[in-house]
Design an enzyme around this catalytic site. Structure first.
Site, short mmCIF file in Angstrom:
data_model
loop_
_atom_site.label_atom_id
_atom_site.label_comp_id
_atom_site.label_asym_id
_atom_site.label_seq_id
_atom_site.Cartn_x
_atom_site.Cartn_y
_atom_site.Cartn_z
CE LYS A 27 37.89 37.42 -23.59
NZ LYS A 27 37.49 38.30 -24.72
NE ARG A 97 33.54 37.96 -26.79
CZ ARG A 97 32.34 37.40 -26.81
NH1 ARG A 97 32.25 36.07 -26.94
NH2 ARG A 97 31.24 38.12 -26.72
N GLY A 106 39.73 45.58 -25.12
CA GLY A 106 39.40 46.33 -26.32
C GLY A 106 40.53 46.53 -27.30
CG MET A 108 44.54 42.19 -29.54
SD MET A 108 45.40 40.69 -29.05
CE MET A 108 44.90 40.54 -27.34
NE ARG A 351 38.39 41.81 -18.39
CZ ARG A 351 38.36 42.31 -19.61
NH1 ARG A 351 39.06 41.75 -20.57
NH2 ARG A 351 37.64 43.39 -19.89
CG HIS A 467 37.50 51.65 -25.02
ND1 HIS A 467 38.17 52.86 -25.16
CD2 HIS A 467 38.42 50.69 -25.25
CE1 HIS A 467 39.42 52.62 -25.48
NE2 HIS A 467 39.60 51.31 -25.54
CB SER A 776 75.34 58.01 -3.83
OG SER A 776 74.04 58.17 -4.35
CB CYS A 843 71.05 59.45 -5.64
SG CYS A 843 72.51 59.93 -6.58
CE1 TYR A 863 70.86 56.20 -0.93
CE2 TYR A 863 72.37 55.16 0.63
CZ TYR A 863 72.10 56.15 -0.33
OH TYR A 863 73.07 57.05 -0.66
#
Length: 885
Positions: A27, A97, A106, A108, A351, A467, A776, A843, A863
């Site tokens: 912010k 704020r 929302g 804090m 934002r 909210h 694997s 895996c 992979y």
């Protein structure tokens, strides 16, 4: 040079920049950037996140130089606004704020109208020539300060407000008179004194420091901690505090406040989207206290709807110019907050806007087409978690439902579940495996844990930017807000829609795309993924190197995964096939067999079933490798345990009950997961793996010979911890494979390897690799064996370990890179040292978790393999880490 703790902004200038989000918070950095862009921003200053860190590191004390820096910044703000903080004739009021480096909407605390007291309120009334506005601001300030700073339950103030409205027979806050508001101010101060034993502070400086301390303190409130845990935000980051001159949307009918998105955050459509209220302050919009009106007029809207475009045409045009400038500058959809004071637009925040998964993909693709961003940048704009959300089900439109009511479609998707009325119950029920719908009058930040646990959220109040809506969209939760026909009776755990009563535990269905609420369950269907999704996933594949396979045991799962872009099967568990009704009896005959001949006879019955299973899977995965794990669990898992079931089994197998009980006793193990399972079964009962190898190779050869299918079977031997285990079993399995290939007269590419799931296997991987075509890593068991923790029992204490930060994350969900990860690294390096051609993958469940995928990428694995519905997210995560490398 002394450290700088306070950064000023306003009047087209700023000490900070947008690149300082870690220091100024999101912010504060964006307020500084808007100031630099010449956008009208009320002047103010940001107290850095370093102060938050200092505050907690020094027993909640502040740096010595902070007070002087704040005084200098206040003087600068006073000069800019032409008002004085604490003046009884021309008072400057401020907001206080929070502002973390990442958005935590929302979570804090905020305090508005700070600086008012019994004297300055008269000065504000005189300066504004509007006593009603002044006392309305004062009562709001006392309520917020009493709640946030002094720890009062907000319901104490709401009761006073509701009683005041009932006495007058009115419904809206805006209908309260000056006398009403003055009486409420008196009542508010009295209830604070009664409940806290303290008087409401009249010194503006004391108020300011109280609010600053409360905001820093809110970094560690429960809802903020829950939000950080859910979103993996480190607690060490801290928050900044923004102190900013107040501008007022509640001074009269030429004032207002609103929240908007530069594109539709639900769909990604390129339309200005938002809501506003006339004569209100910002919290009225986001808290859902009043139902706001749309900013833009759409053709389908009734004429009586008063949009901002209609009511404030000049301010609307200014706002459009600002949002277009901001989106072009940030090159992303913006979430903006604004106030209109006597016709002038002031920007309070911008934002990057939270968005649904569907919107995230569309925005990424559209902004590439608009040349705002590149393909590579687009890949960073969608999170793997969002792609998971995109695969959520939707309602089957062919099934007519009993519509209870309709609210606003705040977050798309479908949710079916039992009604619950509070967040604690939602969390408890979800932990038991129940699907629940959280029903609230309106949600507040305290509901974050319940919203996360629930399948969907329904609120009676609030708009598309309330909210509930914002948080649900960020979570990918189905949400319907503003269902005004819903009358909730918390005391009796029920809600009414007209004459219909819905009790706790009754099942309802939400359609977050239409806003409809249905009585009872409605079937859901999976989404069809094409268009923007296909384009985006093609870009992911273009920029990744790690292959993505799937864990699948049925042809249906294989087809689903292949449609999601899986490049083979990394784990096919053969034991799941044994539980099918048409073959479990043969499995049990094999287990109770008293000699190899009887065992082989039972296995011969299983062979056609196994071959048919493998044939379907290999056919579905035409052209891709299929890794088939031979039987892994201990044999006792296939036998019943209750006396009645054991007797029935003895009868069906035509064997004496005493003999079956003796077999069960013989199979019993104190710790079966460390017992006679995996390759150990094949050492003592080699005929089991021989049957499975034959079934695999006969299926493969027949597909090649009869259907010209390109099959690549990989035969995986589990739980190897000693090289000689693999050497012996590989010889036996390979012998069967060669025999079948020769008999069928076809050529089939096949590989034999092992799962590395024991620490010893990783540490001696150089000797094991000499007998393996592939490794694997089975990270589920490897984690279990490394920690010495049973994953079936870990939930009794692991959550406490995570909550108390003994462990940063559950190691069964997120790879323990310091421990288990190092074993994988050792195993990989040792394996390649003796077998450079070794193919290596993962895996376990970690194969679909983004941070674990990043670790595997950096190690150089070939992979990862994950469940079918995690395949798209894994493709994205692999592309993201490759682009970051």
């Amino acid at each position: 040079m002394a450290e700088k703790y306070v950064y000023c902004f306003g009047d087209g200038q700023a000490d900070g920049t947008v690149d300082q989000k870690n220091l100024l918070g999101g912010k504060g950095a964006n307020l500084a950037e808007m100031s630099r862009l010449g956008i009208p921003v009320p002047p103010g200053f940001t107290i850095t996140t370093d102060v938050c860190t200092y505050y907690y590191d020094h027993n909640e004390e502040y740096p010595k130089s902070l007070a002087q820096e704040i005084d200098v910044a206040l003087n600068k703000m006073e000069s800019s606004m032409g008002a004085e903080f604490g003046s009884t004739s021309n008072p400057l009021l401020v907001s206080v704020r929070s502002g973390a480096r990442v958005s935590m909407p929302g979570m804090m605390d905020t305090v508005l109208n700070l600086g008012l007291n019994d004297e300055t309120v008269l000065g504000l009334a005189e300066r504004s020539q509007d006593a009603r506005f002044a006392f309305d601001s004062y009562r709001r300030f006392i309520q917020m300060y009493g709640n946030v700073v002094m720890g009062m339950d907000g319901e104490n103030f709401e009761h006073i407000l509701e009683r005041a409205k009932q006495r007058r027979g009115i419904t809206l806050d805006t209908e309260l008179t000056v006398d009403d508001l003055q009486g409420m101010v008196k009542s508010y101060k009295e209830v604070i004194a009664e409940k806290t034993g303290k008087t409401f502070p009249q010194d503006p400086k004391e108020q300011l420091w109280g609010a600053i301390t409360a905001v820093f303190g809110s970094w560690n409130n429960k809802r903020a901690i829950d939000y950080r845990r859910i979103n993996n935000i480190p607690g060490l980051w801290g928050t900044a505090v923004n102190v900013q001159a107040m501008v007022f949307g509640n001074m009269g009918q030429d004032c207002g406040t609103g929240v908007a998105f530069t594109r539709d955050p639900s769909t990604g459509e390129k339309v200005f989207f938002g809501e506003y209220l006339v004569n209100a302050q910002g919290e009225d919009v986001v808290a859902g206290i009043r139902t706001p009106q749309p900013i833009c007029r759409k053709p389908e809207m009734p004429k009586h709807v008063q949009t901002m475009e209609d009511v404030f045409p000049k301010a609307y045009k200014t706002l459009v110019d600002i949002y277009q400038k901001l989106e072009a500058h940030y090159r992303d959809m913006q979430d903006i907050e604004f106030t209109i004071q006597q016709g002038k637009v002031w920007m309070l925040q911008t934002r990057n806007g939270k968005r649904t998964a569907q919107a995230a993909v569309k925005l990424a693709v559209d902004m590439v087409a608009e040349k705002l961003i590149t393909e590579k940048e687009s890949i960073s704009r969608v999170s793997p978690e969002q792609l998971d959300q995109l695969l959520h089900p939707r309602l089957d439109k062919n099934v007519e439902g009993d519509v209870l009511t309709k609210g606003l479609p705040a977050s798309p998707g479908a949710a079916v579940g039992a009604v619950v009325f509070n967040s604690d119950e939602a969390e408890q029920r979800a932990a038991q495996g129940d699907s629940v719908i959280l029903v609230r009058l309106e949600t507040s930040p305290e509901d974050i844990h319940g919203m996360h646990a629930a399948a969907g959220v329904l609120t009676a109040r609030g708009g598309m930017t309330s909210h509930a809506a914002v948080v649900a969209r960020g979570m990918g939760k189905c949400c319907v807000t503003g269902a005004s026909e819903v009358q909730i009776d918390y005391e009796n755990n029920r809600f009414f829609v007209g004459n219909t009563v819905i009790h706790a535990n009754d099942v309802i269905t939400l359609d977050g795309s239409s806003g409809e609420v249905f009585k009872g369950p409605i079937p859901t269907i999976q989404p069809e993924l094409s268009g923007d999704f296909g384009i985006f996933m093609d870009w992911c594949d273009k920029y990744r190197t790690l292959k993505i396979r799937t864990n699948a045991d049925t042809p249906e799962d294989c087809l689903t995964a292949r449609n999601f872009g899986a490049e083979g099967i990394g784990l096919c568990r053969t034991e799941h096939m044994f539980f099918e009704p048409d073959r479990i009896e043969a499995v049990r005959r094999m287990i109770v067999a008293e000699n190899p001949a009887a065992r082989e006879k039972a296995l011969a019955e299983l062979l056609p079933f196994q071959k048919s299973d493998f044939k379907e899977i290999l056919r579905t995965m035409d052209g891709f490798p299929v890794n088939i794990r031979l039987l892994d669990p201990p044999l006792h898992e296939f036998l019943p345990h209750g006396k009645k079931e054991i007797a029935e089994l003895a009868n069906s197998l035509s064997i004496p009950l005493e003999r079956l009980n003796a077999t069960l006793e013989n199979l019993h193990e104190a710790n079966p997961m460390l017992g006679h399972r995996g390759c150990r079964l094949a050492i003592t009962y080699p005929e089991i793996y021989k049957m499975q190898a034959r079934a695999i190779m006969e299926a493969a050869c027949e597909l090649v010979k009869d259907e010209s299918i390109n099959v690549i079977p990989e035969i995986m031997i589990p739980l190897v911890g000693i090289d000689k285990e693999l050497e012996q079993i590989r010889g036996e399995v390979n012998g069967i494979c060669q025999e079948v290939v020769k008999a069928m007269g076809v050529k089939v590419e096949y590989h034999i390897g092992t799962m590395i799931e024991l620490p010893r296997a990783a540490l001696t991987a150089d000797t094991i690799a000499q007998h393996a075509d592939f490794f694997s890593f089975g990270t589920n068991d490897l984690t279990q064996m490394t920690f010495g923790v049973s994953r079936d029992d870990a939930n009794k204490f692991l959550p406490y370990y995570v909550d108390t930060e003994i462990l940063p994350r559950d190691p069964f969900s997120v790879l323990d890179q310091a421990g288990v990860g190092q074993l994988i690294k050792i195993g990989l390096e040792k394996g390649l040292s003796t077998n450079p051609q070794l193919k290596v993958g993962v895996c376990g469940e970690h194969g679909g978790e983004p941070s674990s995928i990043a670790f595997f990428h950096h190690l150089g694995l070939n992979y990862v393999s994950c469940s079918p519905y995690r395949v798209p997210a894994a493709r994205l995560a692999a592309a993201q880490v490759n682009l970051q490398s």
